[in-house]
Design an enzyme around this catalytic site. Structure first.
Site, PDB file in Angstrom:
ATOM      1  N   TYR A  17       0.841  -1.213   0.000  1.00  0.00           N
ATOM      2  CA  TYR A  17       0.000   0.000   0.000  1.00  0.00           C
ATOM      3  C   TYR A  17       0.874   1.260   0.000  1.00  0.00           C
ATOM      4  O   TYR A  17       0.466   2.318  -0.462  1.00  0.00           O
ATOM      5  CB  TYR A  17      -0.946  -0.026   1.207  1.00  0.00           C
ATOM      6  N   LYS A  68      -3.154   8.178   3.216  1.00  0.00           N
ATOM      7  CA  LYS A  68      -4.340   7.916   4.049  1.00  0.00           C
ATOM      8  C   LYS A  68      -4.098   8.357   5.499  1.00  0.00           C
ATOM      9  O   LYS A  68      -5.025   8.837   6.164  1.00  0.00           O
ATOM     10  CB  LYS A  68      -4.714   6.430   4.008  1.00  0.00           C
TER      11      LYS A  68
HETATM   12  N1  NAD Z   1     -11.631  -0.406  -2.559  1.00  0.00           N
HETATM   13  C1  NAD Z   1     -11.069  -0.529  -1.355  1.00  0.00           C
HETATM   14  O1  NAD Z   1     -10.596  -1.612  -0.978  1.00  0.00           O
HETATM   15  C2  NAD Z   1     -11.053   0.651  -0.432  1.00  0.00           C
HETATM   16  C3  NAD Z   1     -10.879   0.439   0.950  1.00  0.00           C
HETATM   17  C4  NAD Z   1     -10.838   1.537   1.816  1.00  0.00           C
HETATM   18  C5  NAD Z   1     -10.962   2.815   1.295  1.00  0.00           C
HETATM   19  N2  NAD Z   1     -11.114   2.988  -0.069  1.00  0.00           N
HETATM   20  C6  NAD Z   1     -11.216   4.358  -0.569  1.00  0.00           C
HETATM   21  O2  NAD Z   1     -12.504   4.561  -1.123  1.00  0.00           O
HETATM   22  C7  NAD Z   1     -12.431   5.670  -2.012  1.00  0.00           C
HETATM   23  C8  NAD Z   1     -13.158   5.298  -3.302  1.00  0.00           C
HETATM   24  O3  NAD Z   1     -12.437   4.311  -3.998  1.00  0.00           O
HETATM   25  P1  NAD Z   1     -13.122   3.027  -4.653  1.00  0.00           P
HETATM   26  O4  NAD Z   1     -12.496   1.850  -4.013  1.00  0.00           O
HETATM   27  O5  NAD Z   1     -14.605   3.145  -4.683  1.00  0.00           O
HETATM   28  O6  NAD Z   1     -12.512   3.042  -6.136  1.00  0.00           O
HETATM   29  P2  NAD Z   1     -12.999   3.753  -7.494  1.00  0.00           P
HETATM   30  O7  NAD Z   1     -11.870   3.533  -8.456  1.00  0.00           O
HETATM   31  O8  NAD Z   1     -14.334   3.290  -7.895  1.00  0.00           O
HETATM   32  O9  NAD Z   1     -13.073   5.306  -7.078  1.00  0.00           O
HETATM   33  C9  NAD Z   1     -11.950   6.162  -7.031  1.00  0.00           C
HETATM   34  C10 NAD Z   1     -12.428   7.481  -7.617  1.00  0.00           C
HETATM   35  O10 NAD Z   1     -11.418   8.504  -7.500  1.00  0.00           O
HETATM   36  C11 NAD Z   1     -11.644   9.374  -8.595  1.00  0.00           C
HETATM   37  N3  NAD Z   1     -10.514  10.283  -8.821  1.00  0.00           N
HETATM   38  C12 NAD Z   1      -9.204   9.955  -9.041  1.00  0.00           C
HETATM   39  N4  NAD Z   1      -8.497  11.088  -9.252  1.00  0.00           N
HETATM   40  C13 NAD Z   1      -9.377  12.146  -9.145  1.00  0.00           C
HETATM   41  C14 NAD Z   1      -9.247  13.556  -9.267  1.00  0.00           C
HETATM   42  N5  NAD Z   1      -8.074  14.137  -9.556  1.00  0.00           N
HETATM   43  N6  NAD Z   1     -10.353  14.330  -9.096  1.00  0.00           N
HETATM   44  C15 NAD Z   1     -11.560  13.772  -8.808  1.00  0.00           C
HETATM   45  N7  NAD Z   1     -11.743  12.431  -8.696  1.00  0.00           N
HETATM   46  C16 NAD Z   1     -10.657  11.627  -8.864  1.00  0.00           C
HETATM   47  C17 NAD Z   1     -11.858   8.401  -9.760  1.00  0.00           C
HETATM   48  O11 NAD Z   1     -12.459   9.045 -10.876  1.00  0.00           O
HETATM   49  C18 NAD Z   1     -12.769   7.379  -9.110  1.00  0.00           C
HETATM   50  O12 NAD Z   1     -14.117   7.701  -9.317  1.00  0.00           O
HETATM   51  C19 NAD Z   1     -10.957   6.010  -2.177  1.00  0.00           C
HETATM   52  O13 NAD Z   1     -10.619   7.067  -1.301  1.00  0.00           O
HETATM   53  C20 NAD Z   1     -10.293   4.725  -1.711  1.00  0.00           C
HETATM   54  O14 NAD Z   1      -8.962   4.925  -1.279  1.00  0.00           O
HETATM   55  C21 NAD Z   1     -11.183   1.937  -0.919  1.00  0.00           C
END
Ligand code: NAD
Length: 254
Positions: A153, A160
């Site tokens: 990570y 984060k």
């Molecule tokens: N998937 C996991 O395992 C997980 C676990 C914990 C937290 N998260 C967090 O959840 C959040 C959403 O991620 P997800 O897993 O749904 O994946 P996802 O890929 O569906 O969403 C990530 C989003 O970030 C957007 N993005 C990237 N750069 C950007 C920018 N410059 N301006 C505006 N938007 C931008 C992308 O367009 C995308 O919609 C993130 O913060 C991620 O770190 C994810």
């Protein structure tokens, strides 16, 4: 009557129907909220995905690193709703060098991008939305437990950790306006962002085996429910908090 009846929510981060933000938008509408989406880059794709929601919402362009997008955001949101009760930050990105085991070699320019998009943008989005918000408003973001150093990570973990601190500072600075800031710390979910992390399956196996409640890698709904609970009127005195939605994984030692 849903528990979000009358709530006006801005939801960032939809890119596929697996996005955590997609589940948030869907459940929000099912529970009475009005939703406005933002999309990054591939707007026609986001608009296509938005059509799969119960009531296809408007999609506004937002790159959180673009000052012009941020500066005009509240006016553009204002074309669709007359205020915001909740804002979801569901955004994360790190260049490939920052993930997958190259921690010692990632250059500052790449780390800076990861921090700008994944950490600083939480503050940028909050301040851009402030003109639309009033006391009782709620800002919610998503983290992946940053209290420890995970395999692969890497700099995203550092970003984060910064996000978790930024959440506490936003709580400090927005509290006087009656606005809350909280994070949901989700377990691993198979989204586009997760798939872009080489070696992410290591988390998946450990989580499924160890989480006391078990863990479904393909069910975004528990995390989405927590985001919406924090945007509802049911956490009126909670801010600067991190709610774990991880099957209980964080609570255990080895
Ligand atoms: N998937 C996991 O395992 C997980 C676990 C914990 C937290 N998260 C967090 O959840 C959040 C959403 O991620 P997800 O897993 O749904 O994946 P996802 O890929 O569906 O969403 C990530 C989003 O970030 C957007 N993005 C990237 N750069 C950007 C920018 N410059 N301006 C505006 N938007 C931008 C992308 O367009 C995308 O919609 C993130 O913060 C991620 O770190 C994810």
């Amino acid at each position: 009557m849903g528990f979000l009846e009358g709530k006006r929510l801005l939801v960032t981060g939809v890119i596929t129907d697996q996005s955590i933000a997609f589940s948030v938008a869907k459940l929000a509408q099912e529970n009475g909220a009005t939703v406005v989406l933002t999309g990054f880059g591939r707007l026609s794709l986001v608009e296509r995905i938005a059509k799969r929601l119960p009531a296809p919402p408007p999609v506004i362009e937002l790159d959180v690193t673009d000052d012009e997008h941020l500066g005009t955001l509240s006016a553009r949101v204002g074309e669709h709703v007359d205020g915001l009760d909740g804002v979801l930050h569901s955004i994360g990105f790190a260049p490939a060098s920052c993930l997958g085991g190259g921690f010692l070699d990632a250059p500052w320019a790449d780390v800076a991008t990861a921090v700008q998009v994944s950490t600083y943008s939480y503050k940028s989005l909050a301040t851009a939305c402030l003109p639309m918000m009033s006391p009782g408003g709620s800002i919610v973001g998503l983290t992946f437990d940053a209290t420890v150093a995970w395999p692969v990570y890497d700099w995203m973990g550092v970003a984060k950790a910064g996000l978790e601190s930024c959440n506490r500072y936003l709580a400090r600075y927005l509290g006087a306006k009656g606005i809350r800031s909280n994070l949901v710390s989700a377990g691993p979910l198979r989204t586009m962002a997760a798939r872009s992390i080489p070696g992410f399956e290591q988390f998946e196996d450990t989580w499924v085996a160890k989480a006391p409640l078990g863990w479904d890698l393909t069910d975004q709904e528990p995390a989405a429910r927590a985001c919406l609970a924090l945007m509802s009127d049911w956490f009126p005195a909670t801010t600067g908090e991190i709610v774990h939605v991880d099957g209980g994984f964080h609570a255990l030692g080895a």
